[in-house]
Design a protein around this motif. Structure first.
Motif, PDB file in Angstrom:
ATOM      1  N   GLY A   1     -12.274  -5.781  -4.394  1.00 48.03           N
ATOM      2  CA  GLY A   1     -11.350  -6.848  -4.011  1.00 48.03           C
ATOM      3  C   GLY A   1     -11.351  -7.999  -4.991  1.00 48.03           C
ATOM      4  O   GLY A   1     -10.757  -9.038  -4.738  1.00 48.03           O
ATOM      5  N   ASP A   2     -12.056  -7.833  -6.147  1.00 44.43           N
ATOM      6  CA  ASP A   2     -12.122  -8.932  -7.113  1.00 44.43           C
ATOM      7  C   ASP A   2     -10.845  -8.972  -7.943  1.00 44.43           C
ATOM      8  O   ASP A   2     -10.658  -8.197  -8.868  1.00 44.43           O
ATOM      9  CB  ASP A   2     -13.355  -8.771  -8.006  1.00 44.43           C
ATOM     10  N   PHE A   3      -9.994  -9.881  -7.600  1.00 43.95           N
ATOM     11  CA  PHE A   3      -8.713 -10.054  -8.261  1.00 43.95           C
ATOM     12  C   PHE A   3      -8.867 -11.009  -9.448  1.00 43.95           C
ATOM     13  O   PHE A   3      -8.328 -10.809 -10.522  1.00 43.95           O
ATOM     14  CB  PHE A   3      -7.740 -10.604  -7.228  1.00 43.95           C
ATOM     15  N   ASN A   4      -9.667 -12.061  -9.228  1.00 44.94           N
ATOM     16  CA  ASN A   4      -9.725 -13.163 -10.179  1.00 44.94           C
ATOM     17  C   ASN A   4     -10.214 -12.773 -11.566  1.00 44.94           C
ATOM     18  O   ASN A   4      -9.609 -13.161 -12.567  1.00 44.94           O
ATOM     19  CB  ASN A   4     -10.623 -14.274  -9.637  1.00 44.94           C
TER      20      ASN A   4
ATOM     21  N   ALA B   1      -7.054  -3.925  -7.507  1.00 40.78           N
ATOM     22  CA  ALA B   1      -6.813  -5.212  -6.864  1.00 40.78           C
ATOM     23  C   ALA B   1      -5.645  -5.942  -7.499  1.00 40.78           C
ATOM     24  O   ALA B   1      -4.770  -6.474  -6.807  1.00 40.78           O
ATOM     25  CB  ALA B   1      -8.079  -6.073  -6.938  1.00 40.78           C
ATOM     26  N   THR B   2      -5.587  -5.941  -8.844  1.00 42.19           N
ATOM     27  CA  THR B   2      -4.482  -6.662  -9.488  1.00 42.19           C
ATOM     28  C   THR B   2      -3.201  -5.841  -9.459  1.00 42.19           C
ATOM     29  O   THR B   2      -2.110  -6.390  -9.404  1.00 42.19           O
ATOM     30  CB  THR B   2      -4.828  -6.999 -10.951  1.00 42.19           C
ATOM     31  N   LEU B   3      -3.362  -4.518  -9.452  1.00 42.63           N
ATOM     32  CA  LEU B   3      -2.176  -3.665  -9.436  1.00 42.63           C
ATOM     33  C   LEU B   3      -1.382  -3.865  -8.137  1.00 42.63           C
ATOM     34  O   LEU B   3      -0.163  -3.994  -8.157  1.00 42.63           O
ATOM     35  CB  LEU B   3      -2.586  -2.195  -9.575  1.00 42.63           C
TER      36      LEU B   3
ATOM     37  N   ASP C   1       8.044  -7.120  -5.851  1.00 41.27           N
ATOM     38  CA  ASP C   1       8.763  -6.784  -4.624  1.00 41.27           C
ATOM     39  C   ASP C   1       8.747  -5.283  -4.325  1.00 41.27           C
ATOM     40  O   ASP C   1       9.674  -4.755  -3.715  1.00 41.27           O
ATOM     41  CB  ASP C   1      10.211  -7.293  -4.711  1.00 41.27           C
ATOM     42  N   GLN C   2       7.698  -4.600  -4.775  1.00 35.76           N
ATOM     43  CA  GLN C   2       7.559  -3.175  -4.450  1.00 35.76           C
ATOM     44  C   GLN C   2       6.394  -3.022  -3.475  1.00 35.76           C
ATOM     45  O   GLN C   2       5.349  -2.464  -3.810  1.00 35.76           O
ATOM     46  CB  GLN C   2       7.316  -2.363  -5.720  1.00 35.76           C
ATOM     47  N   VAL C   3       6.615  -3.544  -2.258  1.00 30.91           N
ATOM     48  CA  VAL C   3       5.521  -3.603  -1.291  1.00 30.91           C
ATOM     49  C   VAL C   3       5.032  -2.206  -0.932  1.00 30.91           C
ATOM     50  O   VAL C   3       3.834  -1.994  -0.729  1.00 30.91           O
ATOM     51  CB  VAL C   3       5.974  -4.336  -0.024  1.00 30.91           C
ATOM     52  N   ASP C   4       5.946  -1.252  -0.873  1.00 33.20           N
ATOM     53  CA  ASP C   4       5.509   0.096  -0.497  1.00 33.20           C
ATOM     54  C   ASP C   4       4.538   0.647  -1.540  1.00 33.20           C
ATOM     55  O   ASP C   4       3.549   1.283  -1.199  1.00 33.20           O
ATOM     56  CB  ASP C   4       6.728   1.026  -0.331  1.00 33.20           C
ATOM     57  N   LEU C   5       4.794   0.349  -2.816  1.00 35.05           N
ATOM     58  CA  LEU C   5       3.877   0.791  -3.861  1.00 35.05           C
ATOM     59  C   LEU C   5       2.550   0.042  -3.761  1.00 35.05           C
ATOM     60  O   LEU C   5       1.482   0.637  -3.909  1.00 35.05           O
ATOM     61  CB  LEU C   5       4.502   0.560  -5.249  1.00 35.05           C
ATOM     62  N   ALA C   6       2.638  -1.248  -3.478  1.00 31.46           N
ATOM     63  CA  ALA C   6       1.419  -2.046  -3.353  1.00 31.46           C
ATOM     64  C   ALA C   6       0.527  -1.455  -2.269  1.00 31.46           C
ATOM     65  O   ALA C   6      -0.668  -1.253  -2.469  1.00 31.46           O
ATOM     66  CB  ALA C   6       1.769  -3.497  -3.024  1.00 31.46           C
ATOM     67  N   MET C   7       1.123  -1.174  -1.111  1.00 37.60           N
ATOM     68  CA  MET C   7       0.344  -0.629   0.001  1.00 37.60           C
ATOM     69  C   MET C   7      -0.138   0.783  -0.310  1.00 37.60           C
ATOM     70  O   MET C   7      -1.256   1.165   0.041  1.00 37.60           O
ATOM     71  CB  MET C   7       1.170  -0.631   1.293  1.00 37.60           C
ATOM     72  N   ALA C   8       0.716   1.563  -0.984  1.00 38.36           N
ATOM     73  CA  ALA C   8       0.308   2.929  -1.318  1.00 38.36           C
ATOM     74  C   ALA C   8      -0.904   2.908  -2.239  1.00 38.36           C
ATOM     75  O   ALA C   8      -1.832   3.707  -2.086  1.00 38.36           O
ATOM     76  CB  ALA C   8       1.472   3.669  -1.986  1.00 38.36           C
ATOM     77  N   ALA C   9      -0.927   1.958  -3.174  1.00 40.27           N
ATOM     78  CA  ALA C   9      -2.064   1.858  -4.090  1.00 40.27           C
ATOM     79  C   ALA C   9      -3.343   1.569  -3.320  1.00 40.27           C
ATOM     80  O   ALA C   9      -4.420   2.063  -3.663  1.00 40.27           O
ATOM     81  CB  ALA C   9      -1.809   0.767  -5.124  1.00 40.27           C
ATOM     82  N   ILE C  10      -3.196   0.761  -2.260  1.00 36.96           N
ATOM     83  CA  ILE C  10      -4.383   0.436  -1.460  1.00 36.96           C
ATOM     84  C   ILE C  10      -4.801   1.625  -0.597  1.00 36.96           C
ATOM     85  O   ILE C  10      -5.973   1.979  -0.522  1.00 36.96           O
ATOM     86  CB  ILE C  10      -4.083  -0.805  -0.592  1.00 36.96           C
ATOM     87  N   VAL C  11      -3.798   2.251   0.035  1.00 34.27           N
ATOM     88  CA  VAL C  11      -4.109   3.376   0.925  1.00 34.27           C
ATOM     89  C   VAL C  11      -4.771   4.505   0.145  1.00 34.27           C
ATOM     90  O   VAL C  11      -5.695   5.153   0.632  1.00 34.27           O
ATOM     91  CB  VAL C  11      -2.822   3.864   1.637  1.00 34.27           C
TER      92      VAL C  11
ATOM     93  N   THR D   1     -13.916  -6.034   9.481  1.00 35.81           N
ATOM     94  CA  THR D   1     -12.992  -6.913   8.766  1.00 35.81           C
ATOM     95  C   THR D   1     -13.652  -7.482   7.519  1.00 35.81           C
ATOM     96  O   THR D   1     -13.032  -7.605   6.462  1.00 35.81           O
ATOM     97  CB  THR D   1     -12.567  -8.070   9.686  1.00 35.81           C
ATOM     98  N   TYR D   2     -14.937  -7.825   7.680  1.00 35.23           N
ATOM     99  CA  TYR D   2     -15.679  -8.410   6.573  1.00 35.23           C
ATOM    100  C   TYR D   2     -15.738  -7.454   5.390  1.00 35.23           C
ATOM    101  O   TYR D   2     -15.849  -7.874   4.247  1.00 35.23           O
ATOM    102  CB  TYR D   2     -17.089  -8.728   7.100  1.00 35.23           C
ATOM    103  N   PHE D   3     -15.648  -6.159   5.668  1.00 34.22           N
ATOM    104  CA  PHE D   3     -15.783  -5.176   4.602  1.00 34.22           C
ATOM    105  C   PHE D   3     -14.443  -4.719   4.027  1.00 34.22           C
ATOM    106  O   PHE D   3     -14.398  -3.754   3.276  1.00 34.22           O
ATOM    107  CB  PHE D   3     -16.576  -3.958   5.087  1.00 34.22           C
ATOM    108  N   ILE D   4     -13.347  -5.366   4.426  1.00 33.87           N
ATOM    109  CA  ILE D   4     -12.078  -5.048   3.771  1.00 33.87           C
ATOM    110  C   ILE D   4     -12.024  -5.863   2.483  1.00 33.87           C
ATOM    111  O   ILE D   4     -12.132  -7.076   2.520  1.00 33.87           O
ATOM    112  CB  ILE D   4     -10.869  -5.415   4.665  1.00 33.87           C
ATOM    113  N   PRO D   5     -11.857  -5.205   1.334  1.00 37.34           N
ATOM    114  CA  PRO D   5     -11.779  -5.972   0.091  1.00 37.34           C
ATOM    115  C   PRO D   5     -10.650  -7.007   0.171  1.00 37.34           C
ATOM    116  O   PRO D   5      -9.537  -6.685   0.599  1.00 37.34           O
ATOM    117  CB  PRO D   5     -11.481  -4.908  -0.965  1.00 37.34           C
ATOM    118  N   ALA D   6     -10.963  -8.236  -0.246  1.00 38.82           N
ATOM    119  CA  ALA D   6     -10.039  -9.354  -0.039  1.00 38.82           C
ATOM    120  C   ALA D   6      -8.657  -9.091  -0.650  1.00 38.82           C
ATOM    121  O   ALA D   6      -7.635  -9.371  -0.023  1.00 38.82           O
ATOM    122  CB  ALA D   6     -10.637 -10.624  -0.626  1.00 38.82           C
TER     123      ALA D   6
END
Lengths: 292, 359, 284
Positions: free
Chosen positions: A232-235, A253-255, A263-273, C121-126
């Motif tokens: 989750g480290d974006f910074n 995280a940055t992708l 504005d490609q939310v479906d891709l954003a969520m797919a990348a996470i899923v 919840t705490y373990f979902i990457p921010a």
């Protein structure tokens, strides 16, 4: 044995027909727990559910996998996790030994050492970024002054840029993990070391047979937790390289955020899923460790 | 002040039953001690009386009123905990005043009651201190003070002395007893220490495995234990118990150990051939020469002088028995001696049921 | 013997220094670089010197008087950061304290399940939660308002806060609650008169944790806020990056100012933070 004659049927207080309604203790428990339950439902469960719903189209995944940036991001993310976290944890383990050495100056140094963790990421990462500026950054200035050569264009090389993002990440989060491992070391009873010294153990043997067995589990837990958080480290990446050059240093995280900004939310969520199968075992491990 | 009664009280945690039909009554002003080994259910019973545990079945009544569904705070009881449970962030005075404050008592009434309790317990100089600044004994007294200010119907004590050192424990034992004699408040006191039970109680309830073994005045239990458990639990050093068979032949009735040793039963109970547990308190044995008629032969193993008394460990056949004498016998380990049983002091229990055999 | 002993001592100290000096340099370098920029005049900031020829506080004056179009809303944004951080700290404390009390002390039915959900919840990457959170705030109509950021940060800070508070309150003896019950305390009186005073150190730790988390946050602030007047200082700093002609020395000065309050707060409450937070972080 004396037995007092009880009023048959008892003089039970009114309203209590055997089973009592919720006691005030349970009632207040529910009332005090309610705010968090609301927070959870509205700000965690709904977003997560909504996000999964957005990621429901198989087409998104096809599009995602076809995007060359995605493939590169997956490789970058894995490299980031494997390299940065292992270096970070190994250094934290070593430094926790250094910081538990009894010296006044080391105590003061440990106070200073926390700074990267206590201050916000953005100014310090920007500071890194300016240091690395190829034209007027302090690093290349020094290289030029002492060697007469031009330094590398640090952030313009994808491998170098990603490595530097790892350096930034380690700089930022090393103090926290060192602190945890210090706490772990301090929890080891001093007598164990004294007994080992009496038995003639060397420094290495003391670490090998006393320190390491005592904090091994903690070290593993820290590594797993750090993996989850590093995902989750974006910074570290975004503020240093912005994903560049040419979108070659993105991590998941940055992708995700990049797709969101496009504005490609479906891709954003797919990348996470798509990353879930990787994270869920880690989360399962942590839940098992902590909810005991 | 009030009486308390338990009627067929049961307690189960999940499927584990820890109390099986407890029934007895406590008179107004009585000091009753619940005693038993750990895990016997005594604390659970007290906590049910306090309203801190649900009552699975049966009824508990205070002053004739069933309190099963009454909140702790409405039962008009006060409790002293093993850990004292003093509020660490309140001074001694605030700790004692807390319950009255919650009940919205007048400030001058609170002041007066707290001062009164502090005076009784010699806590006056400490009213402005915090619990962490007090010694163990002082904390113990604050916990009692917190109970006293309430002037409750019933005092409950849950192992209140077990966190004190031996010397202080003896002193506080006397203090609690004196306090009870002064206030005459009905008191239920839980302990695992039978000496505490013996010295403090008007009546003792001996519990074991969630059941009552015997109820009675301290000396009643000591002199006439209803069963083997009570016999061995009450009294220190513990009663000697040896196992054998009754033989009513030859030179009078004896309990034959099967190893050549015979303990005299005289006119004790039991029938020929019955397997029994033969009990004799260490103080009811005395030393004689090894050849004295009717004496049980033995060999000294260990001698433990304590000053006023001397405790001897004696090997008699396969069994080892303890003997306590007031004198300072001139014997040495390995010496052969005879043991004389004081007449009428023998306790005989059925080997299988553990019940006392009626004389 | 004694000479040999003392040589060994010297070599041990030397080895320690050999670790200590690089650690100090590594830790301080970016921060020193930040401060160096802040006290350098515009032209000499990029000269590559380790100490400016003419140190100056001029950059601070420019920032504080908002004399640059990038800094037009400096005080406003500082205020936004502060309000958001304090709001997140307060709301998190409110939510987490009640929950921890209910779970740990009142042993409310289902409390354990709620605790596990919070941990989950705490373990979902921010960064992963950021995407759906952004869309959700859009659904709630809160996007581009500070409420969006406050609520999101509270949702992120609360689980760990509950966990830390629960760990701490599990350590309070349960007899205290029983004594209070017998003394006649209602659940709320127990909470107010016994629980809160005893939990104070942990409450300070958790409140500070949530406050710093919100003050330091970049990603969520950057996603959820966009109006210049509503931004936090952190996002405003990020916006400097957008242009090539950015006044670097002012950016660094602002960054230093932005970094100082959390560092100061951390050191002020260090006593509570280290024990309170690391103990709960990883139960060993």
């Amino acid at each position: 044995m004396a037995s007092v004659a009880l009023p048959e049927n008892g003089s039970l207080p009114d309203g209590s027909s055997g089973k009592r309604a919720w006691s005030p203790w349970q009632k207040w428990g529910v009332i005090l727990l309610a705010p968090y339950i609301v927070v959870f439902l509205v700000l965690v469960l709904y977003p997560v559910g909504y996000g999964l719903w957005l990621a429901r189209h198989p087409a998104s995944y096809v599009k995602l996998v076809e995007d060359p940036i995605f493939g590169r991001s997956v490789i970058n993310t894995i490299a980031f996790l494997v390299v940065a976290i292992n270096i970070k944890m190994a250094v934290a383990l070593a430094l926790s030994g250094f910081f538990t050495t009894a010296r006044t100056w080391i105590k003061w140094l440990s106070v200073l050492f926390i700074l990267p963790w206590a201050v916000p990421s953005i100014p310090t990462i920007l500071s890194f970024r300016f240091m690395l500026n190829p034209e007027w950054g302090i690093i290349n200035s020094l290289i030029f002054r002492y060697t007469g050569l031009d330094g590398p264009n640090w952030l313009n090389d994808p491998i170098l840029a990603l490595s530097l993002a790892m350096v930034v990440h380690v700089w930022k989060s090393l103090p926290f993990w060192t602190l945890i491992l210090i706490a772990g070391r301090l929890a080891i009873p001093q007598e164990h070391y004294e007994a080992a010294s009496v038995d003639g153990a060397t420094r290495w043997q003391r670490f090998r047979f006393i320190t390491w067995p005592a904090i091994r589990t903690l070290y593993l837990t820290c590594t797993i937790l750090s993996m989850i958080w590093t995902l989750g480290d974006f910074n570290s990446v975004y503020l240093l390289t912005g994903g560049g050059p040419a979108d070659l240093t993105h991590v998941l995280a940055t992708l995700g955020i990049r797709y969101l900004r496009l504005d490609q939310v479906d891709l954003a969520m797919a990348a996470i899923v798509i990353a879930l199968p990787g994270i869920l075992p880690l989360i399962y491990f942590m839940m098992k460790r902590l909810s005991r | 002040m009030a009486n308390v009664s338990f009627h067929a009280v049961e307690k189960a945690f999940g499927t584990t039953k820890v109390l099986h039909g407890i029934g007895f009554a406590i008179d107004d002003g009585e000091f009753v001690v619940l005693v038993g080994p750990s895990g016997c259910g005594k604390s659970t019973l007290l906590r049910m009386l306090a309203g801190l545990e649900e009552i699975t079945a049966g009824t508990i009544a205070i002053d004739g009123k069933v309190v099963n569904d009454v909140e702790s705070k409405d039962r008009d009881i006060a409790m002293v905990f093993q850990s004292y449970a003093l509020y660490p962030h309140m001074t001694v005075g605030q700790n004692m005043a807390f319950s009255l404050k919650l009940r919205k008592a007048q400030p001058n009434v609170i002041q007066e009651r707290v001062n009164h309790a502090a005076k009784i317990l010699n806590l006056e100089p400490y009213l402005d201190r915090y619990p962490r600044e007090l010694s163990g004994g002082q904390r113990q007294r604050v916990a009692m003070g917190r109970a006293i200010v309430r002037d409750p119907k019933v005092f409950l004590f849950d192992e209140p002395l077990s966190n004190l050192d031996a010397k202080l424990r003896v002193a506080m034992r006397a203090e609690i007893k004196a306090l009870h004699q002064r206030l005459k408040t009905t008191t239920v006191y839980v302990t695992h220490d039978q000496v505490e039970a013996m010295t403090m109680a008007d009546r003792i309830v001996v519990m074991h495995d969630g059941r009552i073994e015997q109820i009675g005045r301290p000396l009643e239990l000591y002199d006439h234990p209803a069963n083997l458990f009570v016999a061995q639990f009450i009294g220190s050093p513990a009663m000697n118990v040896v196992h054998g068979t009754i033989r009513r032949s030859g030179g009078g009735t004896v309990v034959d150990m099967g190893d050549g040793v015979q303990w005299p039963l005289l006119d004790g109970p039991g029938v020929e051939g019955q397997s029994v547990a033969y009990g004799i308190r260490p103080g009811d044995l005395s030393l004689a020469s090894s050849t004295a008629p009717g004496a049980v032969p033995g060999e000294i193993v260990v001698i433990e002088p304590t000053g006023a008394e001397t405790e001897l460990l004696v090997q008699a056949g396969k069994a080892q028995v303890t003997l306590v004498t007031h004198g300072r016998p001139e014997v040495s380990p390995g010496e052969r001696v005879g043991l004389v049983v004081a007449p009428g002091k023998v306790h005989v229990f059925d080997q299988t049921t553990g019940e006392r055999l009626a004389a | 013997m004694s000479a040999g002993f003392s040589w060994r001592k010297v070599s041990t100290e030397a080895k320690l220094l050999l670790i200590g000096i690089p650690v100090a340099l590594w830790t301080l370098l970016p921060i020193y670089h930040l401060a160096l920029f802040a006290i350098s005049p515009k032209d000499s900031a990029m000269s590559g010197h380790l100490w400016p020829d003419h140190p100056t506080l001029r950059n601070f004056v420019i920032v504080f008087t908002q004399q640059h179009h990038y800094l037009e809303y400096f005080w406003r944004q500082m205020w936004n950061s502060l309000v958001i951080a304090v709001a997140v700290g307060a709301l998190t404390l409110f939510v987490a304290t009640g929950a921890a009390f209910a779970i740990s002390r009142l042993r409310v039915k289902g409390g354990r399940a709620v605790m596990n959900l919070a941990l989950l919840t705490y373990f979902i990457p921010a960064a992963f939660l950021a995407v759906p959170m952004y869309k959700t705030m859009g659904v709630y109509g809160l996007l581009n308002t500070q409420w969006a950021l406050i609520l999101a940060m509270m949702a992120i800070a609360a689980p760990y806060s509950i966990w830390v508070l629960k760990q701490a309150s599990d350590k309070l003896p349960y007899e205290l609650d029983e004594a209070a019950r017998i003394d006649g305390a209602s659940p709320l009186q127990l909470f107010r008169l016994v629980y809160l005073p005893l939990m104070m150190p942990s409450l300070v730790a958790v409140g500070t944790y949530a406050l710093l988390l919100a003050w330091n946050e970049y990603l969520y602030a950057f996603l959820l806020l966009s109006n210049d007047r509503e931004l936090t200082l952190g996002v405003a700093l990020g916006n400097f990056l957008a242009a090539d002609d950015s006044p670097w020395e002012l950016l660094m000065t602002t960054g230093l100012i932005y970094a100082l309050p959390p560092a100061a707060i951390y050191y002020a409450f260090k006593r509570y933070m280290v024990g309170g937070l690391t103990a709960g972080a990883v139960k060993s």
